[in-house]
Design a protein around this motif. Structure first.
Motif, PDB file in Angstrom:
ATOM      1  N   TYR A   1       0.835  -1.200   0.000  1.00 27.13           N
ATOM      2  CA  TYR A   1       0.000   0.000   0.000  1.00 27.13           C
ATOM      3  C   TYR A   1       0.872   1.252   0.000  1.00 27.13           C
ATOM      4  CZ  TYR A   1      -3.099   3.662   1.585  1.00 27.13           C
ATOM      5  OH  TYR A   1      -3.788   4.830   1.685  1.00 27.13           O
ATOM      6  N   ALA A   2       1.922   1.249   0.813  1.00 28.94           N
ATOM      7  CA  ALA A   2       2.814   2.409   0.874  1.00 28.94           C
ATOM      8  C   ALA A   2       3.495   2.633  -0.473  1.00 28.94           C
ATOM      9  CB  ALA A   2       3.852   2.217   1.974  1.00 28.94           C
ATOM     10  N   GLN A   3       3.906   1.539  -1.151  1.00 25.51           N
ATOM     11  CA  GLN A   3       4.542   1.679  -2.460  1.00 25.51           C
ATOM     12  C   GLN A   3       3.543   2.194  -3.492  1.00 25.51           C
ATOM     13  OE1 GLN A   3       7.683   1.568  -3.139  1.00 25.51           O
ATOM     14  NE2 GLN A   3       7.513   1.822  -5.332  1.00 25.51           N
ATOM     15  N   ALA A   4       2.326   1.681  -3.455  1.00 25.08           N
ATOM     16  CA  ALA A   4       1.298   2.154  -4.393  1.00 25.08           C
ATOM     17  C   ALA A   4       1.007   3.627  -4.165  1.00 25.08           C
ATOM     18  CB  ALA A   4       0.020   1.327  -4.246  1.00 25.08           C
ATOM     19  N   LEU A   5       0.998   4.050  -2.927  1.00 21.46           N
ATOM     20  CA  LEU A   5       0.774   5.457  -2.614  1.00 21.46           C
ATOM     21  C   LEU A   5       1.926   6.312  -3.135  1.00 21.46           C
ATOM     22  CD1 LEU A   5      -1.067   7.487  -1.200  1.00 21.46           C
ATOM     23  CD2 LEU A   5       0.214   7.050   0.911  1.00 21.46           C
ATOM     24  N   ALA A   6       3.154   5.830  -2.965  1.00 25.16           N
ATOM     25  CA  ALA A   6       4.324   6.563  -3.467  1.00 25.16           C
ATOM     26  C   ALA A   6       4.279   6.677  -4.989  1.00 25.16           C
ATOM     27  CB  ALA A   6       5.609   5.868  -3.018  1.00 25.16           C
ATOM     28  N   VAL A   7       3.905   5.596  -5.668  1.00 24.66           N
ATOM     29  CA  VAL A   7       3.820   5.620  -7.133  1.00 24.66           C
ATOM     30  C   VAL A   7       2.739   6.604  -7.567  1.00 24.66           C
ATOM     31  CG1 VAL A   7       3.259   4.277  -9.196  1.00 24.66           C
ATOM     32  CG2 VAL A   7       4.712   3.307  -7.442  1.00 24.66           C
ATOM     33  N   THR A   8       1.622   6.607  -6.861  1.00 26.61           N
ATOM     34  CA  THR A   8       0.549   7.539  -7.195  1.00 26.61           C
ATOM     35  C   THR A   8       1.017   8.975  -7.047  1.00 26.61           C
ATOM     36  OG1 THR A   8      -1.095   5.918  -6.506  1.00 26.61           O
ATOM     37  CG2 THR A   8      -1.820   8.198  -6.638  1.00 26.61           C
ATOM     38  N   GLU A   9       1.768   9.262  -6.005  1.00 27.50           N
ATOM     39  CA  GLU A   9       2.298  10.614  -5.818  1.00 27.50           C
ATOM     40  C   GLU A   9       3.249  10.996  -6.950  1.00 27.50           C
ATOM     41  OE1 GLU A   9       4.070  10.493  -1.954  1.00 27.50           O
ATOM     42  OE2 GLU A   9       2.137  10.501  -0.925  1.00 27.50           O
ATOM     43  N   VAL A  10       4.120  10.086  -7.326  1.00 31.80           N
ATOM     44  CA  VAL A  10       5.062  10.354  -8.421  1.00 31.80           C
ATOM     45  C   VAL A  10       4.302  10.518  -9.736  1.00 31.80           C
ATOM     46  CG1 VAL A  10       6.954   9.380  -9.787  1.00 31.80           C
ATOM     47  CG2 VAL A  10       7.007   9.247  -7.291  1.00 31.80           C
ATOM     48  N   GLN A  11       3.302   9.677  -9.939  1.00 35.64           N
ATOM     49  CA  GLN A  11       2.515   9.759 -11.161  1.00 35.64           C
ATOM     50  C   GLN A  11       1.802  11.104 -11.257  1.00 35.64           C
ATOM     51  OE1 GLN A  11      -0.186   6.478 -11.642  1.00 35.64           O
ATOM     52  NE2 GLN A  11       0.128   6.480 -13.842  1.00 35.64           N
ATOM     53  N   GLN A  12       1.289  11.584 -10.134  1.00 38.18           N
ATOM     54  CA  GLN A  12       0.631  12.891 -10.140  1.00 38.18           C
ATOM     55  C   GLN A  12       1.631  14.007 -10.391  1.00 38.18           C
ATOM     56  OE1 GLN A  12      -1.382  12.901  -6.364  1.00 38.18           O
ATOM     57  NE2 GLN A  12      -3.198  11.904  -7.193  1.00 38.18           N
ATOM     58  N   ALA A  13       2.847  13.866  -9.855  1.00 42.15           N
ATOM     59  CA  ALA A  13       3.858  14.905 -10.014  1.00 42.15           C
ATOM     60  C   ALA A  13       4.462  14.921 -11.418  1.00 42.15           C
ATOM     61  CB  ALA A  13       4.968  14.710  -8.980  1.00 42.15           C
ATOM     62  N   VAL A  14       4.622  13.753 -12.025  1.00 40.14           N
ATOM     63  CA  VAL A  14       5.356  13.653 -13.283  1.00 40.14           C
ATOM     64  C   VAL A  14       4.486  13.161 -14.438  1.00 40.14           C
ATOM     65  CG1 VAL A  14       7.360  12.595 -14.405  1.00 40.14           C
ATOM     66  CG2 VAL A  14       7.470  13.193 -11.993  1.00 40.14           C
ATOM     67  N   GLY A  15       3.600  12.234 -14.161  1.00 43.12           N
ATOM     68  CA  GLY A  15       2.849  11.553 -15.219  1.00 43.12           C
ATOM     69  C   GLY A  15       2.034  12.471 -16.109  1.00 43.12           C
ATOM     70  N   GLU A  16       1.379  13.455 -15.523  1.00 47.17           N
ATOM     71  CA  GLU A  16       0.561  14.368 -16.331  1.00 47.17           C
ATOM     72  C   GLU A  16       1.430  15.187 -17.275  1.00 47.17           C
ATOM     73  OE1 GLU A  16      -2.740  15.581 -17.984  1.00 47.17           O
ATOM     74  OE2 GLU A  16      -2.730  14.162 -16.318  1.00 47.17           O
ATOM     75  N   ARG A  17       2.589  15.581 -16.789  1.00 45.82           N
ATOM     76  CA  ARG A  17       3.521  16.354 -17.629  1.00 45.82           C
ATOM     77  C   ARG A  17       4.052  15.495 -18.773  1.00 45.82           C
ATOM     78  NH1 ARG A  17       7.288  20.634 -16.791  1.00 45.82           N
ATOM     79  NH2 ARG A  17       7.928  21.151 -18.901  1.00 45.82           N
ATOM     80  N   VAL A  18       4.288  14.220 -18.498  1.00 41.15           N
ATOM     81  CA  VAL A  18       4.752  13.297 -19.541  1.00 41.15           C
ATOM     82  C   VAL A  18       3.694  13.195 -20.634  1.00 41.15           C
ATOM     83  CG1 VAL A  18       5.264  10.871 -20.053  1.00 41.15           C
ATOM     84  CG2 VAL A  18       6.304  11.965 -18.065  1.00 41.15           C
ATOM     85  N   LEU A  19       2.448  12.965 -20.245  1.00 42.77           N
ATOM     86  CA  LEU A  19       1.365  12.854 -21.233  1.00 42.77           C
ATOM     87  C   LEU A  19       1.183  14.138 -22.020  1.00 42.77           C
ATOM     88  CD1 LEU A  19      -1.253  10.843 -19.145  1.00 42.77           C
ATOM     89  CD2 LEU A  19       0.180  10.008 -21.005  1.00 42.77           C
ATOM     90  N   GLU A  20       1.280  15.262 -21.336  1.00 39.48           N
ATOM     91  CA  GLU A  20       1.137  16.559 -22.005  1.00 39.48           C
ATOM     92  C   GLU A  20       2.220  16.756 -23.063  1.00 39.48           C
ATOM     93  OE1 GLU A  20       1.972  21.032 -20.549  1.00 39.48           O
ATOM     94  OE2 GLU A  20       0.550  19.903 -19.316  1.00 39.48           O
ATOM     95  N   ASP A  21       3.464  16.451 -22.708  1.00 43.77           N
ATOM     96  CA  ASP A  21       4.564  16.601 -23.661  1.00 43.77           C
ATOM     97  C   ASP A  21       4.494  15.568 -24.776  1.00 43.77           C
ATOM     98  OD1 ASP A  21       5.441  18.796 -22.317  1.00 43.77           O
ATOM     99  OD2 ASP A  21       7.256  17.877 -21.511  1.00 43.77           O
ATOM    100  N   GLU A  22       3.987  14.376 -24.489  1.00 50.24           N
ATOM    101  CA  GLU A  22       3.794  13.389 -25.560  1.00 50.24           C
ATOM    102  C   GLU A  22       2.803  13.924 -26.590  1.00 50.24           C
ATOM    103  OE1 GLU A  22       4.427   8.850 -24.134  1.00 50.24           O
ATOM    104  OE2 GLU A  22       2.717   9.870 -23.230  1.00 50.24           O
ATOM    105  N   ARG A  23       1.728  14.519 -26.107  1.00 44.67           N
ATOM    106  CA  ARG A  23       0.741  15.083 -27.037  1.00 44.67           C
ATOM    107  C   ARG A  23       1.315  16.271 -27.801  1.00 44.67           C
ATOM    108  NH1 ARG A  23      -3.024  13.637 -22.791  1.00 44.67           N
ATOM    109  NH2 ARG A  23      -2.610  15.592 -21.739  1.00 44.67           N
ATOM    110  N   ARG A  24       2.087  17.101 -27.117  1.00 41.84           N
ATOM    111  CA  ARG A  24       2.623  18.316 -27.737  1.00 41.84           C
ATOM    112  C   ARG A  24       3.720  18.006 -28.756  1.00 41.84           C
ATOM    113  NH1 ARG A  24       4.678  21.849 -23.433  1.00 41.84           N
ATOM    114  NH2 ARG A  24       2.496  22.338 -23.128  1.00 41.84           N
ATOM    115  N   TYR A  25       4.657  17.132 -28.396  1.00 42.88           N
ATOM    116  CA  TYR A  25       5.824  16.907 -29.248  1.00 42.88           C
ATOM    117  C   TYR A  25       5.807  15.579 -29.996  1.00 42.88           C
ATOM    118  CZ  TYR A  25       7.568  20.858 -26.630  1.00 42.88           C
ATOM    119  OH  TYR A  25       7.703  22.103 -26.058  1.00 42.88           O
ATOM    120  N   GLY A  26       4.977  14.654 -29.593  1.00 39.44           N
ATOM    121  CA  GLY A  26       4.980  13.340 -30.218  1.00 39.44           C
ATOM    122  C   GLY A  26       6.102  12.490 -29.658  1.00 39.44           C
TER     123      GLY A  26
END
Length: 181
Positions: free
Chosen positions: A53-78
């Motif tokens: 549970y603690a690891q899943a929570l940590a991954v969720t935090e990282v995903q919120q911090a980085v994941g959205e930016r990754v998806l945004e840049d994938e859409r913007r730059y391909g």
């Protein structure tokens, strides 16, 4: 106060005893003795539920911090062959790839910062550091304009290839964090 009949209590006790000792007695048959070695499966203990549970929570935090930016840049730059930094693209030595390299480097630096001091993000840490190096090399070599030497050109193409495929690797590395990697 237990109001159950004494005979019923006795049967329940025998049933409980059978359930608890059955697996222990199952190995006491007339089979050949086995050496007392630890099997690979027994040696690897699953993480306790709270650790998962603690690891899943940590991954969720990282995903919120980085994941959205990754998806945004994938859409913007391909990504991959659709990226301006793809070695097969005619835009490798242009400002379009330069912008993609700079943004990818920022996302990768954010990923490194997001997992600093956390356990279980080896793949993300490795991928992000490699992307930071590629983005830095692209900028350092001045790859947004055609390089003057063949060595610089090869360095630019190598860095651009890493940048072109880097964002999907970052995203996948975040997800590997759920497994502790």
């Amino acid at each position: 106060m237990n109001l159950a009949r004494p005979a019923a209590r006795g049967r329940l006790s025998l049933l409980a005893l059978a359930i608890l000792t059955g697996p222990l007695l199952a190995g006491c048959g007339a089979t050949a003795a086995r050496p007392h070695s630890v099997s690979p499966v027994a040696a690897v203990r699953p993480a306790p539920p709270y650790a998962r549970y603690a690891q899943a929570l940590a991954v969720t935090e990282v995903q919120q911090a980085v994941g959205e930016r990754v998806l945004e840049d994938e859409r913007r730059y391909g990504t991959g062959t659709h990226s301006p930094c793809s070695p097969s693209s005619g835009r490798v030595f242009t400002s379009a790839c330069g912008r993609a390299a700079a943004e990818t480097g920022l996302v990768a630096r954010g990923a490194v910062a997001a997992v600093a001091g956390r356990k279980g993000f080896g793949s993300l840490r490795t991928t992000a550091r490699a992307l930071v190096s590629a983005a830095t090399a692209y900028q350092r070599l001045g790859c947004a304009t055609p390089p003057a030497t063949g060595a610089d050109r090869l360095g630019c193409l190598s860095a651009a290839a890493d940048i072109a495929r880097g964002l999907p690797h970052l995203r996948d590395s975040i997800l590997l964090g759920y497994g502790g990697d």
